[in-house]
Design a protein around this motif. Structure first.
Motif, PDB file in Angstrom:
ATOM      1  N   ARG A   1       0.868  -1.178   0.000  1.00  0.00           N
ATOM      2  CA  ARG A   1       0.000   0.000   0.000  1.00  0.00           C
ATOM      3  C   ARG A   1       0.906   1.230   0.000  1.00  0.00           C
ATOM      4  NH1 ARG A   1      -5.201  -0.459   1.704  1.00  0.00           N
ATOM      5  NH2 ARG A   1      -5.042   1.429   2.978  1.00  0.00           N
ATOM      6  N   VAL A   2       0.802   2.024  -1.047  1.00  0.00           N
ATOM      7  CA  VAL A   2       1.797   3.054  -1.347  1.00  0.00           C
ATOM      8  C   VAL A   2       1.175   4.443  -1.339  1.00  0.00           C
ATOM      9  CG1 VAL A   2       3.451   3.867  -3.080  1.00  0.00           C
ATOM     10  CG2 VAL A   2       3.091   1.424  -2.762  1.00  0.00           C
ATOM     11  N   ILE A   3       1.887   5.394  -0.728  1.00  0.00           N
ATOM     12  CA  ILE A   3       1.538   6.808  -0.817  1.00  0.00           C
ATOM     13  C   ILE A   3       2.470   7.457  -1.835  1.00  0.00           C
ATOM     14  CG2 ILE A   3       1.504   9.013   0.420  1.00  0.00           C
ATOM     15  CD1 ILE A   3       0.907   7.418   2.989  1.00  0.00           C
ATOM     16  N   ILE A   4       1.908   8.228  -2.750  1.00  0.00           N
ATOM     17  CA  ILE A   4       2.720   8.955  -3.735  1.00  0.00           C
ATOM     18  C   ILE A   4       2.406  10.434  -3.635  1.00  0.00           C
ATOM     19  CG2 ILE A   4       3.425   9.160  -6.147  1.00  0.00           C
ATOM     20  CD1 ILE A   4       2.195   6.426  -6.679  1.00  0.00           C
ATOM     21  N   THR A   5       3.440  11.257  -3.569  1.00  0.00           N
ATOM     22  CA  THR A   5       3.259  12.714  -3.625  1.00  0.00           C
ATOM     23  C   THR A   5       3.820  13.230  -4.952  1.00  0.00           C
ATOM     24  OG1 THR A   5       5.406  13.236  -2.612  1.00  0.00           O
ATOM     25  CG2 THR A   5       3.537  12.890  -1.123  1.00  0.00           C
ATOM     26  N   GLY A   6       3.313  14.376  -5.360  1.00  0.00           N
ATOM     27  CA  GLY A   6       3.845  15.021  -6.566  1.00  0.00           C
ATOM     28  C   GLY A   6       3.319  14.471  -7.868  1.00  0.00           C
TER      29      GLY A   6
ATOM     30  N   ALA B   1       2.417  -5.674  -8.201  1.00  0.00           N
ATOM     31  CA  ALA B   1       3.027  -5.663  -6.870  1.00  0.00           C
ATOM     32  C   ALA B   1       2.399  -4.616  -5.957  1.00  0.00           C
ATOM     33  CB  ALA B   1       4.530  -5.396  -6.983  1.00  0.00           C
ATOM     34  N   ILE B   2       1.631  -3.688  -6.531  1.00  0.00           N
ATOM     35  CA  ILE B   2       1.015  -2.618  -5.754  1.00  0.00           C
ATOM     36  C   ILE B   2      -0.488  -2.863  -5.658  1.00  0.00           C
ATOM     37  CG2 ILE B   2       0.679  -0.135  -5.542  1.00  0.00           C
ATOM     38  CD1 ILE B   2       3.609  -1.015  -5.343  1.00  0.00           C
TER      39      ILE B   2
ATOM     40  N   LEU C   1      -3.629   8.248   6.745  1.00  0.00           N
ATOM     41  CA  LEU C   1      -2.251   7.957   6.349  1.00  0.00           C
ATOM     42  C   LEU C   1      -1.698   6.700   7.008  1.00  0.00           C
ATOM     43  CD1 LEU C   1      -0.757  11.573   6.558  1.00  0.00           C
ATOM     44  CD2 LEU C   1      -1.741  10.408   4.569  1.00  0.00           C
ATOM     45  N   LYS C   2      -2.500   6.049   7.829  1.00  0.00           N
ATOM     46  CA  LYS C   2      -2.056   4.834   8.515  1.00  0.00           C
ATOM     47  C   LYS C   2      -2.277   3.605   7.633  1.00  0.00           C
ATOM     48  CE  LYS C   2      -3.075   6.596  13.162  1.00  0.00           C
ATOM     49  NZ  LYS C   2      -3.903   6.417  14.388  1.00  0.00           N
ATOM     50  N   GLY C   3      -1.434   2.598   7.838  1.00  0.00           N
ATOM     51  CA  GLY C   3      -1.612   1.330   7.139  1.00  0.00           C
ATOM     52  C   GLY C   3      -0.923   1.243   5.796  1.00  0.00           C
ATOM     53  N   TYR C   4       0.063   2.099   5.578  1.00  0.00           N
ATOM     54  CA  TYR C   4       0.825   2.072   4.323  1.00  0.00           C
ATOM     55  C   TYR C   4       2.252   1.610   4.593  1.00  0.00           C
ATOM     56  CZ  TYR C   4      -3.071   4.447   2.153  1.00  0.00           C
ATOM     57  OH  TYR C   4      -4.320   4.742   1.655  1.00  0.00           O
ATOM     58  N   ASN C   5       2.814   0.882   3.640  1.00  0.00           N
ATOM     59  CA  ASN C   5       4.177   0.374   3.842  1.00  0.00           C
ATOM     60  C   ASN C   5       5.201   1.010   2.900  1.00  0.00           C
ATOM     61  OD1 ASN C   5       3.053  -1.181   1.627  1.00  0.00           O
ATOM     62  ND2 ASN C   5       4.840  -2.533   1.798  1.00  0.00           N
ATOM     63  N   ALA C   6       4.789   2.050   2.145  1.00  0.00           N
ATOM     64  CA  ALA C   6       5.745   2.747   1.291  1.00  0.00           C
ATOM     65  C   ALA C   6       5.270   4.159   0.994  1.00  0.00           C
ATOM     66  CB  ALA C   6       5.956   1.995  -0.023  1.00  0.00           C
ATOM     67  N   CYS C   7       6.227   5.049   0.842  1.00  0.00           N
ATOM     68  CA  CYS C   7       5.964   6.390   0.325  1.00  0.00           C
ATOM     69  C   CYS C   7       6.960   6.671  -0.783  1.00  0.00           C
ATOM     70  CB  CYS C   7       6.083   7.453   1.418  1.00  0.00           C
ATOM     71  SG  CYS C   7       5.889   9.149   0.775  1.00  0.00           S
ATOM     72  N   PHE C   8       6.455   7.022  -1.948  1.00  0.00           N
ATOM     73  CA  PHE C   8       7.287   7.443  -3.072  1.00  0.00           C
ATOM     74  C   PHE C   8       7.150   8.962  -3.153  1.00  0.00           C
ATOM     75  CE2 PHE C   8       6.320   3.094  -5.203  1.00  0.00           C
ATOM     76  CZ  PHE C   8       7.198   2.465  -4.326  1.00  0.00           C
ATOM     77  N   PHE C   9       8.139   9.651  -2.615  1.00  0.00           N
ATOM     78  CA  PHE C   9       8.060  11.101  -2.453  1.00  0.00           C
ATOM     79  C   PHE C   9       8.665  11.776  -3.676  1.00  0.00           C
ATOM     80  CE2 PHE C   9       8.912  15.306  -0.882  1.00  0.00           C
ATOM     81  CZ  PHE C   9       7.893  15.555   0.020  1.00  0.00           C
TER      82      PHE C   9
END
Length: 221
Positions: free
Chosen positions: A6-11, A29-30, A66-74
């Motif tokens: 579970r991924v967060i992406i900014t930008g 994979a996502i 924002l909880k429960g994510y295992n990645a951030c692609f900043f």
């Protein structure tokens, strides 16, 4: 059982963030993607959720989401061209570390991938490179599972992307020449995004990825 990523992406309203989003939407994979933007990114997909949020210096209203994510692609950032040093520092170092500290507090098994840039380093004579270098270093001190700092050079955008910089249509012809002569300085947007996705197969690392490292990571099985 395979990890549910579970991924967060900014930008994602910029060229790099959009490219990462496109590849994550394609990737098996996502499983789930959260994008946080000041304005809509223009993409819809069953595994995509978007939050519109104006103040990236205050994520307190979003914390439960924002909880429960295992990645951030900043992938959020600004150019240093024509920008006062104080503003560049605030939008590069202060903003990035604020978001990162919030996410590391809320998610104890998170991989954080930061898009920095070729030439980054605190010992550089260039102020932007020093600020990016400090950002990289201080990210590695946070309690993430792992941190990867990406330093791409010339990035070949994904054809048809909405947010590709206009000048790429004039200089895109340089890519095959540059790749052949100096592969370290040239990667495709697909390679950069796939390399970020492939960091999720690693564990407990803190690394700087230069151009050739990005290409190698992208091609991992």
């Amino acid at each position: 059982m395979a990890t549910k990523n579970r991924v967060i992406i900014t930008g994602t309203t910029g060229m790099v963030g959009e490219g990462v989003l496109i590849q994550c939407l394609k990737s098996s994979a996502i499983d789930h993607i959260l994008v946080i933007n000041r304005k809509p990114c223009g993409y819809t997909h069953p595994k995509l959720k978007e939050i519109i949020h104006s103040d990236f210096f205050d994520f307190s209203p979003l914390e439960e989401q924002l909880k429960g994510y295992n990645a951030c692609f900043f992938c959020l950032g600004i150019s240093s061209v024509g920008v006062e040093e104080e503003i560049y520092y605030k939008m590069t170092y202060t903003l990035t570390l604020h978001v990162a500290k919030t996410l590391s507090r809320l998610n104890d098994d998170m991989t954080f991938c930061y898009i920095s840039g070729s030439g980054t380093g605190e010992k550089s004579r260039l102020k932007w490179a020093q600020i990016k270098g400090k950002t990289e270093k201080d990210l590695t001190k946070l309690p993430f599972l792992q941190v990867f700092n990406f330093r791409p050079g010339f990035i070949k955008p994904i054809k048809g992307s909405k947010y590709t910089h206009k000048f790429y249509k004039y200089i895109g012809w340089l890519f095959p020449i540059g790749r052949a002569i100096y592969s370290k300085g040239f990667c495709t947007m697909e390679e950069l995004a796939n390399a970020m996705i492939n960091t999720l197969n690693h564990h407990d690392e803190r690394r700087i990825l230069e151009g050739n490292d990005i290409i190698a990571m992208a091609n991992e099985d």
